[in-house]
Enzyme design. Structure first.
Site, mmCIF file in Angstrom:
data_model
loop_
_atom_site.group_PDB
_atom_site.id
_atom_site.type_symbol
_atom_site.label_atom_id
_atom_site.label_comp_id
_atom_site.label_asym_id
_atom_site.label_seq_id
_atom_site.Cartn_x
_atom_site.Cartn_y
_atom_site.Cartn_z
ATOM 1 N N ASN A 200 0.847 -1.205 0.000
ATOM 2 C CA ASN A 200 0.000 0.000 0.000
ATOM 3 C C ASN A 200 0.879 1.251 0.000
ATOM 4 O O ASN A 200 1.998 1.259 0.541
ATOM 5 C CB ASN A 200 -0.999 0.011 1.167
ATOM 6 C CG ASN A 200 -0.361 -0.061 2.526
ATOM 7 O OD1 ASN A 200 0.676 -0.680 2.714
ATOM 8 N ND2 ASN A 200 -0.994 0.566 3.511
ATOM 9 N N GLU B 40 0.428 5.451 0.595
ATOM 10 C CA GLU B 40 -0.487 6.509 1.020
ATOM 11 C C GLU B 40 0.057 7.892 0.684
ATOM 12 O O GLU B 40 1.283 8.106 0.689
ATOM 13 C CB GLU B 40 -0.703 6.415 2.535
ATOM 14 C CG GLU B 40 -1.332 5.095 2.949
ATOM 15 C CD GLU B 40 -1.490 4.963 4.453
ATOM 16 O OE1 GLU B 40 -0.942 5.799 5.211
ATOM 17 O OE2 GLU B 40 -2.164 4.004 4.865
ATOM 18 N N GLU C 241 -3.396 -4.479 -2.790
ATOM 19 C CA GLU C 241 -4.013 -5.351 -3.793
ATOM 20 C C GLU C 241 -4.103 -4.654 -5.149
ATOM 21 O O GLU C 241 -3.712 -5.204 -6.189
ATOM 22 C CB GLU C 241 -5.426 -5.763 -3.353
ATOM 23 C CG GLU C 241 -5.459 -6.625 -2.113
ATOM 24 C CD GLU C 241 -5.662 -5.800 -0.850
ATOM 25 O OE1 GLU C 241 -5.033 -4.731 -0.721
ATOM 26 O OE2 GLU C 241 -6.428 -6.251 0.023
HETATM 27 N N1 THU Z 1 -5.137 -1.456 2.945
HETATM 28 C C1 THU Z 1 -4.639 -2.295 1.988
HETATM 29 O O1 THU Z 1 -3.628 -1.998 1.349
HETATM 30 N N2 THU Z 1 -5.302 -3.460 1.765
HETATM 31 C C2 THU Z 1 -6.351 -3.921 2.513
HETATM 32 O O2 THU Z 1 -6.886 -4.991 2.233
HETATM 33 C C3 THU Z 1 -6.834 -3.130 3.646
HETATM 34 C C4 THU Z 1 -6.346 -1.722 3.701
HETATM 35 C C5 THU Z 1 -4.412 -0.216 3.229
HETATM 36 C C6 THU Z 1 -5.086 1.032 2.791
HETATM 37 C C7 THU Z 1 -4.450 2.035 3.728
HETATM 38 O O3 THU Z 1 -3.184 2.437 3.205
HETATM 39 C C8 THU Z 1 -4.217 1.260 5.001
HETATM 40 O O4 THU Z 1 -4.217 -0.098 4.619
HETATM 41 C C9 THU Z 1 -5.230 1.502 6.097
HETATM 42 O O5 THU Z 1 -6.510 1.236 5.681
#
Ligand code: THU
Length: 139
Positions: free
Chosen positions: A50, A52, A63
Site C-alpha cells: 500500500n 499513502e 491489492e
Molecule cells: N489497505 C490495503 O492496502 N489493503 C487492505 O486490504 C486493507 C487496507 C491499506 C489502505 C491504507 O493504506 C491502510 O491499509 C489503512 O486502511
C-alpha cells in the site's frame, strides 16, 4: 472450496512474497502496512504494497497496486492474490479492491494467513457474493 496440497504450498509461498512486499509499504498516515502478491495463471508473481498520500482518495491499497503492476506489464489472467498486513493476522480486501478484482475475472482466489499458521482462502463465489451484498445494502 477445496485447495490441493500443491496449491497450498504455492499459496504459502505467495504469502511470503506478500510479506516481503509489506516491508516496502509507505503508510505514514495509517501506520497500517500491507503487502500483496498477485499470481497470474501462467505462474508470474507481482508483489506490491500500500502507498499513502495525504489525501485518502489518492492512496492505493496493496491489492490494487499489484494489479496495476501486472496489468501494466501485459498480464490480465489471474489465479490468486495473497494479502498480508502487519497488525492483524488476516485482512480481507476492501470493497473497492474486490470490485477492481472482479473487473478482471471472478475466478480469483484470495489467500490470507490464518491464526494457526496455515492459510485461509476466500473462494471466488464468496468474493462476489460479499461484493454484491455490499452494493445491495439499502438505507
Ligand atoms: N489497505 C490495503 O492496502 N489493503 C487492505 O486490504 C486493507 C487496507 C491499506 C489502505 C491504507 O493504506 C491502510 O491499509 C489503512 O486502511
Amino acid at each position: 472450496m477445496t485447495v490441493t496440497a500443491q496449491k497450498i504450498q504455492t499459496y504459502k509461498e505467495l504469502l511470503e512474497t506478500a510479506r516481503a512486499a509489506l516491508q516496502r509499504s509507505y503508510a505514514p498516515y495509517s501506520h497500517y502496512r500491507v503487502g500483496a502478491a498477485l499470481l497470474t495463471k501462467d505462474g508470474k508473481v507481482f508483489p506490491a504494497c500500500n502507498i499513502e498520500i495525504c489525501t485518502w482518495d489518492g492512496s492505493i491499497c496493496a491489492e490494487r497496486a499489484s494489479f496495476a503492476s501486472a496489468i501494466a506489464q501485459g498480464h490480465r489472467d489471474f489465479e490468486a492474490i495473497a494479502v498480508v498486513c502487519e497488525k492483524t493476522v488476516g485482512t480481507w480486501p476492501c470493497g473497492v479492491c474486490r470490485q477492481f478484482m472482479a473487473e478482471f475475472g471472478i475466478d480469483l482466489v484470495v489467500v490470507v494467513p490464518a491464526k494457526d499458521g496455515s492459510i485461509a482462502t476466500l473462494s471466488p463465489d464468496r468474493v462476489v457474493a460479499s461484493l454484491l451484498s455490499a452494493f445491495c445494502t439499502s438505507g
